[in-house]
Design an enzyme around this catalytic site. Structure first.
Site, PDB file in Angstrom:
ATOM      1  CD  GLU A   3      49.133  -0.559  32.157  1.00  0.00           C
ATOM      2  OE1 GLU A   3      48.165  -0.492  31.392  1.00  0.00           O
ATOM      3  OE2 GLU A   3      50.308  -0.665  31.759  1.00  0.00           O
ATOM      4  CE  LYS A  55      47.332   3.978  35.371  1.00  0.00           C
ATOM      5  NZ  LYS A  55      48.638   4.572  34.982  1.00  0.00           N
ATOM      6  CG  ASN A 171      54.242   2.691  29.401  1.00  0.00           C
ATOM      7  OD1 ASN A 171      53.754   3.747  29.019  1.00  0.00           O
ATOM      8  ND2 ASN A 171      55.523   2.393  29.276  1.00  0.00           N
ATOM      9  NE  ARG A 257      55.729   5.110  32.271  1.00  0.00           N
ATOM     10  CZ  ARG A 257      54.520   4.705  32.668  1.00  0.00           C
ATOM     11  NH1 ARG A 257      53.604   5.562  33.005  1.00  0.00           N
ATOM     12  NH2 ARG A 257      54.242   3.416  32.754  1.00  0.00           N
TER      13      ARG A 257
END
Ligand code: ZN
Length: 267
Positions: A3, A55, A171, A257
């Site tokens: 992340e 990212k 996530n 996810r």
């Protein structure tokens, strides 16, 4: 999946190893880039800076050439003192940059491109990204504006993962951010007030920044009075740390996810 905090931390480590050091050698062993002649194009150029946006990681060389990397699910940046053993197999290396002191290695791609700073592709890439949750100057107004332009029937947990709304959340921080702000990740964004949306960002911002400074969420994230461990992420079935209700987990969004949440605290 790495992340924003992991990528920003990689940018710090890669920058420390490369900026101000002479680049002795560049290799692109992966077949996809074997013909790209990057070693020749980058020969003799110093690395001016290394930075991250969400990212994405950018290695900026002299002469307006920038290497863009995105690790997607399984890529990794490794920085090793010269002579130290790499933590992944050399067969998985896509890019190797050597200085007198370090090997900097990008493993497992899968996105690696060399672009000029003036190229349209560069602008398109950055324009497509929402404000960076890890950045010191995280733009709350832009975040709200992007969220309001998005499909309002989407659940907030799904919308937070969309890098066009806010860059850098994956996530872990999706689940943790919603918990810290006590927001049900399944609520439609239409039913999320500006204060709710800001609450998630403001709870997440300092934690993800701290994590970026010290090296990724899993080892260093200590949300509650110094004790390690997440609030809800990867804790399905375990008692909530606040109210003891078992934590729930379910796939969310087009990519399914997994989202973790406390059905009582986040009701
Ligand atoms: Zn709870």
């Amino acid at each position: 999946m790495p992340e924003g905090d992991t990528i920003h931390n990689a940018a710090l480590r890669v920058g420390k190893a490369l900026v101000g050091s002479e680049i002795l050698e560049i290799e692109t062993p992966h077949p996809r880039h074997r013909m790209d002649r990057w070693p020749e194009r980058l020969a003799g150029r110093a690395v001016r800076s290394v930075d991250a946006r969400g990212k994405h990681l950018f290695l900026r060389f002299e002469g307006d050439l920038t290497l863009h990397s995105h690790l997607r699910m399984g890529g990794k940046w490794g920085v090793y003192e010269r002579g130290r053993r790499w933590t992944r197999s050399a067969r998985r290396a896509w890019l190797i940059i050597r200085t007198a002191g370090h090997d900097v290695v990008q493993f497992d791609g899968p996105v690696l491109e060399l672009m000029t700073d003036s190229r349209t592709r560069f602008d398109q890439l950055l324009a497509g990204l929402g404000p960076d949750i890890v950045a010191d100057d995280f733009d709350e107004r832009a975040y709200l504006a992007r969220l309001r332009e998005d499909d309002r029937t989407r659940a907030i947990g799904e919308a937070l993962l969309d890098q066009r709304n806010v860059a850098g959340i994956g996530n872990i921080w999706k689940s943790e951010g919603c918990f810290m702000a006590r927001i049900d990740p399944w609520r439609r964004t239409a039913d999320i007030s500006d204060d709710d949306a800001l609450g998630i960002a403001r709870a997440t911002h300092p934690e993800i920044q701290r994590s970026a400074r010290i090296g990724g969420p899993t080892q260093t994230y200590r949300p509650q009075a110094g004790r390690p461990g997440t609030w809800v992420y990867d804790r399905a079935g375990l008692p909530c740390r606040v109210c003891s209700t078992p934590i729930l987990a379910r796939g969310q969004g087009d990519d399914n996810r997994t989202t973790y949440w406390c059905p009582s605290c986040q009701a």
